[in-house]
Design a protein around this motif. Structure first.
Motif, PDB file in Angstrom:
ATOM      1  N   ASP A   2       0.820  -1.201   0.000  1.00 12.74           N
ATOM      2  CA  ASP A   2       0.000   0.000   0.000  1.00 12.74           C
ATOM      3  C   ASP A   2       0.856   1.254   0.000  1.00 12.74           C
ATOM      4  OD1 ASP A   2      -2.263  -1.526   0.028  1.00 12.74           O
ATOM      5  OD2 ASP A   2      -2.434  -1.548   2.205  1.00 12.74           O
ATOM      6  N   LYS A   3       2.138   1.100   0.395  1.00 19.40           N
ATOM      7  CA  LYS A   3       3.040   2.252   0.446  1.00 19.40           C
ATOM      8  C   LYS A   3       3.820   2.427  -0.844  1.00 19.40           C
ATOM      9  CE  LYS A   3       3.545   1.868   5.456  1.00 19.40           C
ATOM     10  NZ  LYS A   3       4.446   1.571   6.569  1.00 19.40           N
ATOM     11  N   LYS A  61       2.574  15.777   1.626  1.00 24.40           N
ATOM     12  CA  LYS A  61       3.167  15.560   2.941  1.00 24.40           C
ATOM     13  C   LYS A  61       4.510  14.847   2.831  1.00 24.40           C
ATOM     14  CE  LYS A  61      -1.165  15.392   5.549  1.00 24.40           C
ATOM     15  NZ  LYS A  61      -2.028  14.561   6.439  1.00 24.40           N
ATOM     16  N   SER A  63       5.812  12.978   5.003  1.00 26.22           N
ATOM     17  CA  SER A  63       5.678  11.613   5.515  1.00 26.22           C
ATOM     18  C   SER A  63       5.308  10.641   4.404  1.00 26.22           C
ATOM     19  CB  SER A  63       4.609  11.563   6.618  1.00 26.22           C
ATOM     20  OG  SER A  63       3.353  12.012   6.116  1.00 26.22           O
ATOM     21  N   PHE A  64       4.609  11.127   3.383  1.00 29.37           N
ATOM     22  CA  PHE A  64       4.243  10.266   2.252  1.00 29.37           C
ATOM     23  C   PHE A  64       5.492   9.821   1.511  1.00 29.37           C
ATOM     24  CE2 PHE A  64       0.750   8.758  -0.318  1.00 29.37           C
ATOM     25  CZ  PHE A  64       1.344   8.515  -1.542  1.00 29.37           C
ATOM     26  N   LEU A  66       8.546   9.636   2.821  1.00 34.19           N
ATOM     27  CA  LEU A  66       9.309   8.754   3.707  1.00 34.19           C
ATOM     28  C   LEU A  66       8.719   7.348   3.717  1.00 34.19           C
ATOM     29  CD1 LEU A  66       9.927  11.201   6.703  1.00 34.19           C
ATOM     30  CD2 LEU A  66      11.507  10.579   4.862  1.00 34.19           C
ATOM     31  N   ASN A  67       7.396   7.243   3.737  1.00 34.53           N
ATOM     32  CA  ASN A  67       6.757   5.926   3.676  1.00 34.53           C
ATOM     33  C   ASN A  67       6.999   5.258   2.334  1.00 34.53           C
ATOM     34  OD1 ASN A  67       5.675   6.025   6.264  1.00 34.53           O
ATOM     35  ND2 ASN A  67       3.815   7.057   5.590  1.00 34.53           N
ATOM     36  N   GLY A  68       7.044   6.057   1.270  1.00 35.40           N
ATOM     37  CA  GLY A  68       7.316   5.502  -0.048  1.00 35.40           C
ATOM     38  C   GLY A  68       8.736   5.009  -0.208  1.00 35.40           C
ATOM     39  N   LYS A  70      10.336   3.265   2.044  1.00 36.82           N
ATOM     40  CA  LYS A  70      10.527   2.012   2.772  1.00 36.82           C
ATOM     41  C   LYS A  70      10.693   0.789   1.876  1.00 36.82           C
ATOM     42  CE  LYS A  70       8.313   3.575   7.024  1.00 36.82           C
ATOM     43  NZ  LYS A  70       7.192   3.377   7.981  1.00 36.82           N
ATOM     44  N   THR A 124       9.874  10.641  -7.338  1.00 36.85           N
ATOM     45  CA  THR A 124       8.570  10.475  -6.702  1.00 36.85           C
ATOM     46  C   THR A 124       7.745  11.749  -6.824  1.00 36.85           C
ATOM     47  OG1 THR A 124       9.454   8.876  -5.114  1.00 36.85           O
ATOM     48  CG2 THR A 124       7.407   9.984  -4.517  1.00 36.85           C
TER      49      THR A 124
END
Length: 266
Positions: A2-3, A61, A63-64, A66-68, A70, A124
């Motif tokens: 999902d990320k 954001k 955080s989006f 950073l999550n991407g 991972k 990204t």
């Protein structure tokens, strides 16, 4: 899964969203070239500052992003460790048997790590602020001059558009197949490496079958709607190059000149 952010678009009205996709693609290409001139603290600080400013301007954001990152951490760490262990030069900091860690190897590994992060962030940013259709139109427009040497610009743009469009769909199919296999008792996290690789086979076979069915259905749908290639086709979305796009390209070129003069000599 999902990320995974490849192929996903976040609607918005930021200055980055409103840029012509061609200018964003050209800026991305310039960015990838000049990032190899960032080989010291000052140049990398400039690149990180520019990238963070672009992310903030996009109103997406942080955080989006950073999550991407991972899903890519494993590849980044592997490449970084490979650089540390196999790049020699400078002062020896640690040595055990055939393992030797040097100051030059550490510095090179840090540079590779930062380049990975910067390129992933900037690419990204491109996909998050540009729809797949606009991105394919931009690729087709930039490749048009190559039609002289028989480069199929429209077909390349179409393939890119379809690829980006179906990445999230394939990820959803993979998740659905994995959940179905888990419901039948398959554990993808148990056993040694070879057993884990073998456990992926029950995912790949139905995923390939599903992908071929989708491709066949898409081909039939395109043919039934009279699709016969790019010759003579008009476009609903017209790309418009504005002053802001020229400004972005000029800023990227100026950034490249600054990095070129500030880079450390080899």
């Amino acid at each position: 899964m999902d990320k995974l952010i490849l192929g996903r678009y976040i609607p918005g009205n930021s200055i980055i969203h409103r840029l012509d996709p061609r200018s964003k693609l050209i800026a991305m290409m310039i960015y990838i070239i000049i990032i190899f001139w960032a080989n010291n603290f000052v140049t990398n600080a400039i690149m990180f500052t520019l990238t963070i400013i672009a992310v903030l301007l996009s109103q997406v954001k942080l955080s989006f992003f950073l999550n991407g990152l991972k899903p890519m951490i494993g590849i980044i760490l592997f490449t970084t460790i490979f650089q540390i262990l196999f790049t020699q030069g400078g002062q020896v900091l640690f040595q055990f048997w055939i393992i030797k860690i040097t100051s030059f190897g550490l510095s090179q590994a840090l540079l590779i790590f930062m380049r990975f992060i910067l390129i992933i962030f900037f690419s990204t940013l491109l996909t998050l602020t540009t729809t797949p259709l606009n991105l394919s139109d931009a690729v087709e427009s930039l490749l048009k001059p190559l039609k002289i040497i028989k480069v199929p610009a429209h077909e390349i743009g179409l393939m890119l558009s379809l690829s980006l469009r179906f990445v999230p769909t394939l990820m959803d199919d993979t998740t659905r197949i994995m959940n179905a296999q888990k419901a039948r008792g398959v554990d993808f996290g148990e056993g040694h490496l070879i057993q884990r690789v073998k456990s992926i086979i029950p995912i790949l076979i139905p995923l390939f079958a599903s992908s071929f069915k989708r491709a066949d259905a898409l081909a039939i749908a395109m043919e039934s709607r009279g699709y016969k290639g790019g010759e003579g086709r008009t476009k609903f979305r017209i790309l418009k190059w504005t002053f802001k796009d020229w400004l972005v390209i000029i800023l990227m070129i100026l950034l490249g000149l600054v990095l070129f003069f500030l880079k450390s000599p080899k």
